[in-house]
Write a protein that holds these residues in place. Structure first.
Motif, PDB file in Angstrom:
ATOM      1  N   PHE A   1       0.849  -1.123   0.184  1.00 30.83           N
ATOM      2  CA  PHE A   1      -0.122  -0.086  -0.145  1.00 30.83           C
ATOM      3  C   PHE A   1       0.817   1.362   0.049  1.00 30.83           C
ATOM      4  CE2 PHE A   1      -1.872   3.610   2.291  1.00 30.83           C
ATOM      5  CZ  PHE A   1      -3.077   3.847   1.673  1.00 30.83           C
TER       6      PHE A   1
ATOM      7  N   GLU B   1      -7.005   5.256  -0.121  1.00 28.30           N
ATOM      8  CA  GLU B   1      -7.219   3.829   0.036  1.00 28.30           C
ATOM      9  C   GLU B   1      -8.032   3.192  -1.204  1.00 28.30           C
ATOM     10  OE1 GLU B   1      -8.711   2.930   3.755  1.00 28.30           O
ATOM     11  OE2 GLU B   1      -7.260   3.851   4.908  1.00 28.30           O
ATOM     12  N   ARG B   2      -9.170   3.813  -1.584  1.00 24.13           N
ATOM     13  CA  ARG B   2      -9.710   3.613  -2.749  1.00 24.13           C
ATOM     14  C   ARG B   2      -8.973   3.584  -3.982  1.00 24.13           C
ATOM     15  NH1 ARG B   2     -13.794   6.704  -1.775  1.00 24.13           N
ATOM     16  NH2 ARG B   2     -12.943   8.275  -2.846  1.00 24.13           N
TER      17      ARG B   2
ATOM     18  N   ARG C   1      -6.547   0.609  -3.799  1.00 24.24           N
ATOM     19  CA  ARG C   1      -7.591  -0.725  -4.384  1.00 24.24           C
ATOM     20  C   ARG C   1      -7.660  -0.933  -5.880  1.00 24.24           C
ATOM     21  NH1 ARG C   1     -10.130   0.395   0.633  1.00 24.24           N
ATOM     22  NH2 ARG C   1     -11.865   1.622  -0.601  1.00 24.24           N
ATOM     23  N   GLU C   2      -7.894   0.151  -6.272  1.00 26.06           N
ATOM     24  CA  GLU C   2      -8.104   0.227  -7.730  1.00 26.06           C
ATOM     25  C   GLU C   2      -6.876  -0.049  -8.568  1.00 26.06           C
ATOM     26  OE1 GLU C   2      -9.259   4.182  -8.758  1.00 26.06           O
ATOM     27  OE2 GLU C   2     -11.381   4.089  -7.640  1.00 26.06           O
TER      28      GLU C   2
ATOM     29  N   ILE D   1      -3.958  -1.696  -7.410  1.00 30.67           N
ATOM     30  CA  ILE D   1      -3.754  -3.093  -7.256  1.00 30.67           C
ATOM     31  C   ILE D   1      -4.592  -3.976  -8.088  1.00 30.67           C
ATOM     32  CG2 ILE D   1      -4.888  -4.019  -5.060  1.00 30.67           C
ATOM     33  CD1 ILE D   1      -2.267  -5.061  -4.327  1.00 30.67           C
ATOM     34  N   THR D   2      -5.889  -3.792  -8.123  1.00 29.75           N
ATOM     35  CA  THR D   2      -6.760  -4.663  -9.172  1.00 29.75           C
ATOM     36  C   THR D   2      -6.434  -4.665 -10.364  1.00 29.75           C
ATOM     37  OG1 THR D   2      -8.653  -4.376  -7.496  1.00 29.75           O
ATOM     38  CG2 THR D   2      -9.155  -5.024  -9.451  1.00 29.75           C
TER      39      THR D   2
ATOM     40  N   VAL E   1      -6.461  -7.510  -3.586  1.00 22.00           N
ATOM     41  CA  VAL E   1      -6.561  -6.551  -2.526  1.00 22.00           C
ATOM     42  C   VAL E   1      -5.927  -6.644  -1.003  1.00 22.00           C
ATOM     43  CG1 VAL E   1      -7.848  -4.875  -1.416  1.00 22.00           C
ATOM     44  CG2 VAL E   1      -8.696  -5.617  -3.522  1.00 22.00           C
ATOM     45  N   GLN E   2      -5.981  -7.992  -0.844  1.00 15.67           N
ATOM     46  CA  GLN E   2      -5.319  -8.234   0.457  1.00 15.67           C
ATOM     47  C   GLN E   2      -3.852  -8.088   0.411  1.00 15.67           C
ATOM     48  OE1 GLN E   2      -7.747  -9.813  -1.325  1.00 15.67           O
ATOM     49  NE2 GLN E   2      -7.752 -12.015  -0.587  1.00 15.67           N
TER      50      GLN E   2
ATOM     51  N   LEU F   1      -2.407  -5.666  -0.249  1.00 16.45           N
ATOM     52  CA  LEU F   1      -1.775  -4.253   0.056  1.00 16.45           C
ATOM     53  C   LEU F   1      -1.044  -4.049   1.538  1.00 16.45           C
ATOM     54  CD1 LEU F   1      -4.999  -2.282  -1.140  1.00 16.45           C
ATOM     55  CD2 LEU F   1      -2.733  -2.041  -1.905  1.00 16.45           C
ATOM     56  N   ASP F   2      -1.420  -5.365   2.313  1.00 17.37           N
ATOM     57  CA  ASP F   2      -0.829  -5.163   3.766  1.00 17.37           C
ATOM     58  C   ASP F   2       0.353  -5.932   3.831  1.00 17.37           C
ATOM     59  OD1 ASP F   2      -2.883  -3.795   4.545  1.00 17.37           O
ATOM     60  OD2 ASP F   2      -4.061  -5.619   5.045  1.00 17.37           O
TER      61      ASP F   2
END
Length: 539
Positions: free
Chosen positions: A381, A400-401, A404-405, A407-408, A414-415, A417-418
């Motif tokens: 992230f 954050e949104r 997610r966009e 990485i997709t 999405v997981q 990101l951590d």
């Protein structure tokens, strides 16, 4: 009576213990290698290739364990031998040519000192008359010019191909019966690759040395080996001759490896509507002052290029050809000594760092090495949103949104990101690097050897992703690569550089199918497996 094999592996299984769990790296592997024979072990990352090489050298890490089987090298079972016996084998019986010469050579010692150290260890003495002559003889034997000069130089003063030859000289210092070459040419240009491998094969023929090549490049393995072992997840998938692998393989995994390698077939797609050039370099030259001398080195001569939205321009050439200098000038990290640089019609040649900064949102870079490109302390992230934070564009929920966009978009969960970079594979890291480059919605993406550090199947996935992103977002790509098969699969236009000068440029189909210069023909002929490729009919 026939000689016993130099290497005989019987039912070998090796595992690693990590965080209380045991992972099987090699399972039930058996094979042999005769004196004077060349064997290639082929497979992706995690297939067990490097574990096998370390086991043969008696260099498995402390958390590794030989669970069962025998590992005979020159009559010694390395799996059960003492450390003293293993040390006797290293250098004298088995020499290693490691993958990365910049990591393997000591940057603080001269080349001659490092080769001398290997010679002294092999002979078990502290000094002997003629040591300097032996160092220079080894440098000459591996094909380096002016051995006396090379012996006085430091690793950073040599090219990648020269450094790899130094590693071969160190491997030969103990006059071994076997050389293990662990991905010996993965970071080298195709013509340098060919020279290094030609030289290794010549030494094998002259000295009767056995050669064990560890590689993920099936084309190179088929060109160079007498036999191939194809491994996957620590298990032997196929054991055959190159001809059997290429033309008669019944194993789905081997066929997948063959199909994943970029074919040398220039792509021919409908012509993109050009419009004005997004990036244009006009008559660009670059000179660097030589330290301590009243002289200059010319890295680029009169370079002209332009790239349009939705197109890919590939810049190819050997190390030292000026490819990286051209990218640095395009990014505004270097000022040209002559000529001009324009971005979207704006002359940025003399822009200061501050003046160029707003344009950096529109031109981004994907670096060569995904392992070095990401900060190991940042989560995925943090890495992806770093450009957005640096430009103060988004924060909070919107940031954050957007993460997610992104990485997709690069087809990762999405997981992820951590996660930290160390928890990702090479291909996954490169996808994160691409997501970061896309964060600012650039119009031009500079791709510096974007797949050279990746296995062929992962290469294929990343190249397909880049192609899909270009079609969807209409970005222009400037691709720097020494792999002409990758260039053929991606490029619309090709520019060939040699020693800073443009040798040839034009549509990819024309340059790669009907090269006009001898140098371009040499680059194409040096592609591993090229002799087995089917060239397209010129369009």
């Amino acid at each position: 009576m026939s000689q016993p094999p130099l290497i005989e592996v019987r039912g070998l299984s090796v595992s690693y213990r990590f965080a209380g769990q045991r992972t099987h790296a090699v399972q039930g592997l058996s094979f042999s290698l005769q004196q004077g024979e060349t064997l290639a072990i082929v497979g992706e990352s995690g297939s067990g290739k490097s574990t096998l090489a370390n086991a043969l050298l008696g260099l498995l890490p402390g958390n590794a364990q030989v669970d069962q089987g025998e590992l005979w090298v020159a009559g010694v079972d390395v799996a059960k031998a003492s450390e003293r016996a293993r040390r006797q084998l290293r250098g004298r019986t088995v020499g290693l040519v490691p993958q990365d010469p910049m990591v393997s050579l000591n940057p603080t010692l001269r080349i001659g000192q490092q080769i001398a150290e290997a010679l002294l260890l092999a002979k078990g003495v502290r000094r002997y008359p003629g040591l300097e002559a032996d160092v220079q003889a080894l440098l000459a034997q591996v094909g380096l010019d002016d051995p006396a000069l090379r012996a006085r130089q430091y690793p950073h003063e040599l090219s990648g191909g020269m450094r790899q030859r130094v590693l071969i000289a160190i491997a030969l210092a103990g006059n071994p019966r076997l050389i293990i070459a662990d991905e010996p040419t993965s970071a080298l240009d195709v013509t340098v690759q060919r020279r290094i491998l030609d030289h290794l094969q010549q030494l094998v023929a002259e000295r009767g040395i056995s050669l064990l090549i560890i590689t993920h490049d099936l084309g190179m393995a088929c060109d160079r080996a007498d036999r191939l072992l194809v491994m996957r997840h620590g298990q032997l998938v196929e054991h055959a001759s190159p001809r059997q692998v290429l033309w008669g393989s019944q194993q789905p995994y081997t066929r997948d490896l063959l199909n994943a390698a970029p074919a040398f077939v220039p792509r021919h797609r409908p012509r993109v509507a050009e419009g004005p050039a997004l990036l244009r370099l006009s008559h660009v030259g670059k000179r660097f002052a030589l330290p301590g001398q009243d002289a200059h080195f010319t890295a680029l001569h009169d370079l002209n290029l332009e790239v349009h939205a939705g197109q890919t321009l590939a810049i190819v050439g050997e190390s030292g050809s000026g490819k990286s200098t051209a990218l640095r000038i395009a990014l505004g990290l270097e000022k040209p000594s002559s000529g001009s640089v324009a971005f979207a019609g704006i002359d940025v040649t003399r822009h200061s760092w501050r003046a160029f900064r707003p344009l950096r949102r529109r031109i981004q870079l994907v670096q060569q090495n995904p392992f070095a490109a990401l900060d190991p302390r940042f989560t995925v992230f943090d890495s992806i949103v770093e450009p957005l934070v640096a430009f103060g564009l988004l924060e909070g929920e919107a940031l954050e949104r957007r993460a997610r966009e992104l990485i997709t978009k690069v087809q990762l969960p999405v997981q992820f990101l951590d996660r930290l970079p160390k928890e990702l594979s090479g291909g996954q890291r490169q996808r994160v690097a691409i997501a970061r480059a896309l964060a600012l919605e650039p119009e031009v993406l500079l791709l510096d050897e974007p797949v050279s550090a990746l296995d062929v199947s992962v290469q294929a996935q990343v190249l397909a992703l880049l192609d899909e992103l270009q079609r969807e977002l209409g970005m222009a790509y400037v691709l720097v690569s020494h792999d002409l098969a990758v260039v053929a699969s991606m490029a619309d236009q090709v520019l060939v550089l040699r020693r800073g000068q443009v040798v040839e440029q034009g549509p990819a189909v024309q340059v790669l199918s009907q090269p006009g210069s001898r140098y371009t023909r040499e680059l194409i002929a040096a592609i591993p497996g090229y002799s087995r490729s089917v060239l397209p009919v010129a369009v």
